[in-house]
Design an enzyme around this catalytic site. Sequence first.
Site, short mmCIF file in Angstrom:
data_model
loop_
_atom_site.label_atom_id
_atom_site.label_comp_id
_atom_site.label_asym_id
_atom_site.label_seq_id
_atom_site.Cartn_x
_atom_site.Cartn_y
_atom_site.Cartn_z
N LYS A 25 43.98 38.51 43.46
CA LYS A 25 44.83 38.85 42.40
C LYS A 25 45.16 37.39 41.62
O LYS A 25 45.09 36.32 41.92
CB LYS A 25 46.21 39.32 42.80
CG LYS A 25 47.29 39.67 41.63
CD LYS A 25 48.60 40.10 42.48
CE LYS A 25 49.49 40.66 41.50
NZ LYS A 25 50.74 41.36 41.97
N SER A 74 51.83 45.35 39.89
CA SER A 74 51.11 44.48 39.42
C SER A 74 49.76 44.27 39.73
O SER A 74 49.18 43.47 38.95
CB SER A 74 52.23 43.27 38.99
OG SER A 74 52.44 42.62 40.33
N SER A 134 54.29 46.56 43.69
CA SER A 134 52.81 46.21 42.92
C SER A 134 51.75 46.20 43.88
O SER A 134 50.67 45.97 43.18
CB SER A 134 53.18 44.54 42.75
OG SER A 134 54.39 44.62 41.93
#
Length: 573
Positions: A137, A212, A236
């Site tokens: 990420k 996210s 997330s």
Amino acid sequence: MRVPPPALLCCSAASLLLLLLRWRWRRGLWKKVKEARQRQERSLVQMEMAVRRFREQHPSVNMVSILSLPLPELSRKLQDGSLPLEHVFYAYVGKALQIATETNCITEYLQESETQLRKAKQTGKLGLLYGVPVSIKDSIDCEGHDSTLGFIKNLNKPAAEDSVVVQVLRRQGAIPFVKTNVPVSLISYDCKNLIFGQTFNPLLYTRTPGGSSGGEGALIGGGGSILGFGTDVGGSLRFPAAFCGICTLKPTGNRLSKKGITCGVVGQKAVVTAVGPMAKDVESLALCMRALLCEDMFNLDSTVPPLPFNEEVYSSTQPLRIGYYETDFFTMPSPAMRRAVRETKQLLEDAGHTLVPFELTNVDYVVFNFCFRGIFADGGTSFLKKFKGELDKSVRLFFWLAKSPNWLKTVLSWIAKPFVPRFSNIARSMTANTVDEVWSLHHEIEEFCRQFIAQWKKLNLDVMLCPMLGPAFGIGYPGKLSVAVSYTALYNALDFPAGVVPVTMVTDEDEEELKGYQGYFRDWWDRTLAKAFRGSVGLPVAVQCVALPWQEELCLRFMKEVETLVLKKNRFV
């Protein structure tokens, strides 16, 4: 002829100068965006060239068969040498390129991964993840690469060193090869920012992949990565996993190191952030946790408790005592969500486990007074600083409230209470707190956690089966439905490990039943939520599996049981 006074001329000149400076500043920002997008495009070209070279040199390699292997089997073949490292690496680079082209999930190719690949072949140092390509990420530091969090101002600020998680991955033989897209600030369960734009769900391009960790969800859900890493501060990890039909584990906040990982709101302690893995299946998550919970992790970050993976707990076959609930009485579940819990409960009971109803209370208080108030305890001052000059539509409500003075938030809260109680609570939760009020808030959360555990212990539970929001929403809906995080944010406030396992798909019957959906508040948010759920036949729906703090192995064991029973059922359907 009348001459303007000098003061007016000075004021006009100052205004003109201010406009000029603002124009130059914005021009500078968009120049950085253009350069970042060009880097992104070059990354995809580099991936394409690397794969083409490999295919020309190895035309007989069956990429499809490599991509079909589950991680444990792939890892075994890499370990024993029956599958060459470069075959696996370039198979995934090629598939990742395809998924990135379709979904816009990759922000950068880590070209040094090819150097790491060559070194791994030469040294032959094996680790539990030897030769496994992994995706990372955006907010997780990789040396020499940006961790933007979707902010233009964070471009061209490469990390000085790898985060601890990435260091341990490398020591375990894994090869980080791409970084993936996120929503701006990470405070969203969509996946869009001003730099790289919108990421799409690989299962249906009109849907969000969640956020996210949305780029990770899209890449793994599309088959372009076999193992990825993201963070979770309200769902997330769990939203992208549920929306993209894959598995994930949000551990207890400090089970894995967060050193070198940037959070959306730095310093807040009310809603606990965790870093965790994402994969197609539960056994892959377990293998990952075995690899990470090692001496390297504990030595590199002494704040992580030295708790190695407990194999005995994970491999146990003892029947479980499982709490469950179908709704939190705050966000009305979609028909598919409710059915997912009921069907999973029945499968578990049929397999010999004991299912016990668990009554949730005060979830609205948790959402507004712990989560929203905890994140915006300073009235949104930190939030505003981050977004200066880079406002995104998905956080417009929070931005506007953060800019408003305390007295206006209080007045709005009071006026809205009889008509729009949830907006009233959001406005109230975003007023600035004194230090004493923040300390009281932290004490409240601790007390709530004790009471929740006491209720859990009174029922003598091992684990909990819970709904997970889904199916995937249409693009843009998460920004309108910030209140729908209740099913996930609860376990960040409690700091319990929570995993997601896909168990079913939306049916025509679910879609028909959705026509009667009204929600618990029957307000604008509930009407919008009904629209967000519509047109989802065939999309995956998941459940959450939850355990008490530090019991990740038990959580994974429960997830594996759910996954096994669902797969067995589907084989006989």
